[in-house]
Motif scaffolding. Structure first.
Motif, mmCIF file in Angstrom:
data_model
loop_
_atom_site.group_PDB
_atom_site.id
_atom_site.type_symbol
_atom_site.label_atom_id
_atom_site.label_comp_id
_atom_site.label_asym_id
_atom_site.label_seq_id
_atom_site.Cartn_x
_atom_site.Cartn_y
_atom_site.Cartn_z
ATOM 1 N N ALA A 268 0.884 -1.211 -0.105
ATOM 2 C CA ALA A 268 -0.055 0.131 -0.050
ATOM 3 C C ALA A 268 1.072 1.194 0.076
ATOM 4 C CB ALA A 268 -0.854 -0.027 0.896
ATOM 5 N N ASP B 67 2.248 1.752 -3.431
ATOM 6 C CA ASP B 67 1.118 2.238 -4.547
ATOM 7 C C ASP B 67 1.148 3.801 -4.239
ATOM 8 O OD1 ASP B 67 0.557 -0.034 -5.501
ATOM 9 O OD2 ASP B 67 -1.062 -0.554 -4.286
ATOM 10 N N LEU B 68 0.924 4.263 -2.769
ATOM 11 C CA LEU B 68 0.676 5.518 -2.663
ATOM 12 C C LEU B 68 1.915 6.253 -3.105
ATOM 13 C CD1 LEU B 68 -0.841 5.607 1.038
ATOM 14 C CD2 LEU B 68 -1.516 7.024 -1.046
ATOM 15 N N GLU C 268 1.429 6.766 -6.788
ATOM 16 C CA GLU C 268 0.510 7.807 -6.899
ATOM 17 C C GLU C 268 0.617 9.485 -6.770
ATOM 18 O OE1 GLU C 268 -3.138 6.254 -4.970
ATOM 19 O OE2 GLU C 268 -2.631 4.316 -5.706
ATOM 20 N N ALA D 30 -2.567 9.477 5.269
ATOM 21 C CA ALA D 30 -2.880 8.849 3.739
ATOM 22 C C ALA D 30 -2.595 7.165 4.054
ATOM 23 C CB ALA D 30 -2.430 9.193 2.747
ATOM 24 N N VAL D 31 -1.360 6.875 4.572
ATOM 25 C CA VAL D 31 -0.903 5.316 4.749
ATOM 26 C C VAL D 31 -2.184 4.933 5.792
ATOM 27 C CG1 VAL D 31 0.682 3.806 5.584
ATOM 28 C CG2 VAL D 31 1.434 5.844 4.237
ATOM 29 N N ALA E 137 -5.002 5.577 6.440
ATOM 30 C CA ALA E 137 -6.542 5.385 5.873
ATOM 31 C C ALA E 137 -6.207 4.356 4.905
ATOM 32 C CB ALA E 137 -6.785 6.720 5.113
ATOM 33 N N ARG E 138 -5.295 4.201 3.910
ATOM 34 C CA ARG E 138 -5.459 3.322 2.881
ATOM 35 C C ARG E 138 -5.308 1.834 3.665
ATOM 36 N NH1 ARG E 138 -3.850 3.094 -2.667
ATOM 37 N NH2 ARG E 138 -4.356 5.468 -2.789
ATOM 38 N N THR E 139 -4.531 2.003 4.554
ATOM 39 C CA THR E 139 -4.224 0.381 5.040
ATOM 40 C C THR E 139 -5.272 0.237 6.259
ATOM 41 O OG1 THR E 139 -2.567 1.429 6.286
ATOM 42 C CG2 THR E 139 -1.602 0.484 4.487
ATOM 43 N N LYS E 140 -6.014 0.876 6.851
ATOM 44 C CA LYS E 140 -6.899 0.930 7.791
ATOM 45 C C LYS E 140 -6.127 0.409 8.931
ATOM 46 C CE LYS E 140 -11.250 -0.537 5.178
ATOM 47 N NZ LYS E 140 -10.433 -0.247 3.905
#
Lengths: 196, 196
Positions: free
Chosen positions: A23, A26-27, A30, A40-41, A43-46
């Motif tokens: 993840a 990926d970020l 992006e 952001a990390v 949020a993306r990875t819960k």
């Protein structure tokens, strides 16, 4: 630094760790390093930000560990019996698509280090220095086999040559580095400089 | 592109042009490429934005021409009678301080090209391609003198090797490129690969 981080990370499973690293990469692709936030990390990875900081200490370490995790094993584990064989096996580990993705990420990171001292430190400690140590082992085996003279000065510059080929390919030739290009470059530059 | 730009620029004096380029490089060092605006260049140089666009067409071209203007002459003008002499003379043109400044600027620009297609185009047309052409002349003289075999494949990669030495020095060794480092690198890598 490496030991502490390992101790910290031992609380999560290897599967979860791999998921988190994927993840992060990926970020990174992006948004780039500067715009990548721990929020952001999380949020993306819960995950919670507290967990991320507890496990990795900093964004710089998390990003560099994610890069390191995506690398296909240690250079020194390749042992084909000849330096030429070892170097060609090293190239063959990544197909052109993976090589282009990784070199783009590496380039992005190499750029970001110039304005982020923490990132530079993690980048050097976790990616560059282990690579130098591993490369020395590969070269030492070649010296032991009598393939390279022990006083060949080009041994100190193998990573400079390789990184030069990679980095310069993009902006001298406006082309991505490929296995074919790097094989030619090794044959034309790296092997002759090492005298093999 | 080069002819049009020369025609456009002929309206200002060489002194004024040099002054403008120096101001652009100062701004580039201070804020980087992305944050550098034509407004800031206009303010710093007491010009109108319309004049800047008329003379240079775009920020990318202005910046690359400023970089090119700061370069110490053509590689191919160095003609010492041997390739080793030519390459060492090439290194000697810039002292360590100037070399560090220029390599930092070059690095900043090389990074910015990845997200700015116009800059990449200007960078390649005005900085990289002329350098390739000039380097070919230096190498051709060495071939004509019988110093390099005409089929030596390393000739296609001289700029990759040199740029590798420059770029990798910074983030492999965490040290600026210096004349001394580059001389050693040329002796260890570039000359052996070329067979001189």
């Amino acid at each position: 630094m490496a030991e502490t981080a390992t101790a910290r990370r031992s609380r999560i499973t290897p599967e979860r760790e791999a998921e988190l690293y994927a993840a992060v990469l990926d970020l990174l692709r992006e948004v780039g390093y500067d715009a990548l936030t721990m929020d952001a990390v999380a949020a993306r990875t819960k995950s919670s930000k507290a967990t991320l900081y507890r496990q990795w200490g900093s964004k710089a370490e998390l990003v560099v560990r994610a890069m390191r995790h995506s690398k296909p094993g240690n250079i020194a584990d390749i042992d084909t019996g000849s330096l030429r064989g070892d170097f060609l096996a090293l190239l063959a580990r990544e197909d052109d698509c993976v090589m282009e993705q990784n070199s783009a990420l590496m380039r992005a990171l190499a750029m970001a280090v110039h304005s982020n001292p923490d990132l530079l430190k993690a980048f050097r400690e976790l990616l560059i220095e282990p690579e130098i140590v591993e490369m020395r082992k590969v070269l030492q085996r070649a010296v032991d086999r009598g393939e390279i003279r022990p006083d060949n000065p080009a041994m100190d510059y193998v990573l400079h040559m390789v990184i030069g080929g990679f980095a310069a390919r993009t902006f001298i030739d406006d082309l991505p580095p490929t296995q074919e290009f790097l094989r030619k470059y090794f044959e034309a530059v790296v092997f002759p400089a090492l005298g093999v």
